[in-house]
Scaffold this motif. Structure first.
Motif, mmCIF file in Angstrom:
data_model
loop_
_atom_site.group_PDB
_atom_site.id
_atom_site.type_symbol
_atom_site.label_atom_id
_atom_site.label_comp_id
_atom_site.label_asym_id
_atom_site.label_seq_id
_atom_site.Cartn_x
_atom_site.Cartn_y
_atom_site.Cartn_z
ATOM 1 N N THR A 50 3.123 -9.466 1.963
ATOM 2 C CA THR A 50 3.643 -8.307 1.237
ATOM 3 C C THR A 50 4.053 -8.712 -0.164
ATOM 4 N N LEU A 88 -1.052 0.975 -6.025
ATOM 5 C CA LEU A 88 -0.226 0.135 -5.171
ATOM 6 C C LEU A 88 1.055 0.824 -4.729
ATOM 7 N N GLY A 89 1.577 1.773 -5.519
ATOM 8 C CA GLY A 89 2.808 2.448 -5.131
ATOM 9 C C GLY A 89 3.352 3.327 -6.231
ATOM 10 N N TYR A 96 4.120 -3.921 -1.334
ATOM 11 C CA TYR A 96 2.721 -3.589 -1.061
ATOM 12 C C TYR A 96 2.111 -4.634 -0.141
#
Length: 514
Positions: A50, A88-89, A96
């Motif tokens: 992550t 990614l966000g 992520y």
């Protein structure tokens, strides 16, 4: 009457203009809310881990961040105009899960002020490393070829080939190669053994056997006696790969040419000629330099813009009319046996720069008959555009035990050769003929251990060196891996980690990027 009306019109217009000026002058101007993003730097992440990033954000006017919205995204570096952009966000802090293909990614954080539409953007790189990328270590464990992996996350995995196949890769191991050509998606691991079969080829992530060593060739060499693998290649994450690679088998050179191949090529029959190559090569894009330990001379394999031109070794190019008596040494008639050679410091554009070789008089074993040679590695020597330039040849007197050394590694940062004998590692200043002991394994892993192998990762040119030790004659896992930090003066300034009793006697290392 007309004069009166005209006068009134002028007066009213003037009053109206004055009123407008007063109204315009009543506005208060404010600076735009400037957003700044700090504390994000390029980093590496292991695949299936992550990615967590907490940015430092400042605003020139607002103290609350309720006015901000966030967008994190990236794309594969070097992909050009057709790069696929992945989001990614949308949160302030990035969390992520990375399942992307290993490689180098150009990442961005865009922060927008919802009230004004103004935004700031921060650019940084993320290198995604394969879960099992890292240092492959081949050792001789009681005569068997034993493969281990020290991965990117510093996790040491033992017996990985045996775990995948239920047997060892062979006996009497001599070397390991990560054959990685991103241009054709060719990727395999070759484990080389001096056991009459030559070893095996494995899949690069599961390490399941794909084929035998002999299956790499159009015509199986006789005898099967692999000594070294080398390649002209660049890092896979640039989108390029192998141009051509070589296997030295029983002193003979075998090559394959990837540049114009529509499929995965095999290695060609041995390059013809009466020669016996040392198991070293000095390579860049258009310089393919080898040393003949039978005729004691340097040779090249000619090429043109990434395509091999001839299937024989040629003398190195010298300027027309060169009087070889005036040279530091005659590269076409050196008269010495090569012990070790590699690219050295002062790297220049296109990977040109210095190279060094350690040589000795044929048949001799003592230090008084050993020499250090420095020469150039021009970018286009095999195309006939650069000449071989001998810089110096000096006798070696300041390198204690170099005549008995069992392991070598060349720094590309500074003019030092590192070598080992028994329990000691030495650094040797190649320019000034001065050596010194820099590491004694007796003080680290106890008495009885000897240094078997030294290794620099060639692509990152770091100041870390890996050293492998084992107890001589042991049939158990007495092999240890030492991660050593080097100073600019040739000393060891830090013992980063020692992985103890994890393998046998190490005979080869290579870094696997994906």
């Amino acid at each position: 009457m007309k004069k009166y009306l005209l006068l009134m019109t002028v007066v009213l217009a003037a009053l109206s203009f004055t009123s407008c000026m007063e109204e315009l002058g009543s506005y208060e101007y404010m600076d735009a809310n400037e957003i700044k993003i700090d504390s994000i730097k390029g980093q590496s992440i292991t695949q299936y881990d992550t990615l967590r990033i907490v940015p430092t954000i400042t605003q020139s006017r607002n103290t609350s961040e309720e006015n901000l919205e966030y967008l994190w995204y990236w794309y594969k570096s070097g992909a050009g105009e057709n790069a696929k952009i992945d989001t990614l966000g949308f949160d302030r802090n990035l969390n992520y899960y990375v399942a992307a293909v290993p490689g180098l990614y150009s990442a961005r954080l865009k922060i927008t002020d919802k009230e004004t539409g103004l935004f700031a953007r921060k650019e940084f790189d993320i290198s995604v490393e394969a879960e099992n990328s890292g240092l492959l270590i081949l050792s001789d464990l009681n005569g068997n070829a034993n493969l281990s992996l020290l991965n990117f996350a510093n996790i040491f995995s033992q017996d990985i080939y045996y775990a995948a196949n239920g047997e060892y890769a062979g006996t009497n191991p001599v070397g390991i190669a990560d054959i990685d050509n991103a241009g054709t998606d060719l990727h395999m691991i070759a484990i080389l053994c001096a056991d009459g079969r030559g070893g095996v080829v494995t899949e690069p992530t599961s390490f399941v056997k794909i084929s035998d060593y002999s299956d790499l060739f159009y015509v199986m060499p006789q005898p099967i006696a692999p000594e070294a693998y080398c390649a002209v290649a660049v890092l896979y994450n640039t989108g390029m790969g192998i141009t051509y690679d070589f296997i030295i088998n029983n002193g003979k050179l075998h090559y394959r040419d990837f540049q114009y191949a529509a499929y995965e090529p095999l290695f060609n029959p041995e390059v013809s000629g009466d020669y016996s190559l040392a198991p070293y090569a000095i390579l860049n894009n258009n310089t393919l330099l080898f040393y003949d330990n039978k005729n004691y001379c340097f040779n090249i394999l000619k090429c043109s813009y990434g395509q091999l031109k001839e299937t024989k070794l040629d003398p190195v190019p010298l300027p027309e009319g060169t009087d070889t008596e005036t040279l530091a040494f005659d590269p076409r008639n050196v008269g010495l046996e090569m012990v070790y050679a590699a690219k050295g410091w002062k790297k220049m554009d296109n990977d040109a720069g210095y190279a060094y070789g350690i040589f000795r008089k044929p048949g001799s074993t003592d230090l008084t008959n050993m020499y250090c040679l420095r020469f150039n590695i021009g970018y286009n020597m095999s195309m006939g555009r650069d000449y071989f330039t001998p810089y110096f040849k000096h006798s070696i007197s300041g390198a204690t035990d170099l005549d008995k050394a069992t392991a070598f590694a060349m720094s590309r940062q500074d003019p030092y050769l590192y070598y080992a004998y028994k329990n000691k590692i030495y650094s040797y200043d190649l320019e000034f003929d001065k050596g010194k002991v820099i590491y004694d394994t007796d003080t680290v892993v106890g008495p009885g251990a000897r240094v078997d192998y030294l290794y620099f990762r060639p692509d990152n040119e770091s100041f870390n060196m890996w050293a492998a030790t084992s107890v001589e004659g042991s049939t158990e896992k007495t092999g240890s891996i030492h991660v050593l930090g080097l100073g600019r003066n040739g000393d060891i300034v830090k013992v980063d980690t020692v992985y103890r009793n994890v393998c046998g006697k190490v005979v080869g290392m290579t870094y696997k990027n994906r």
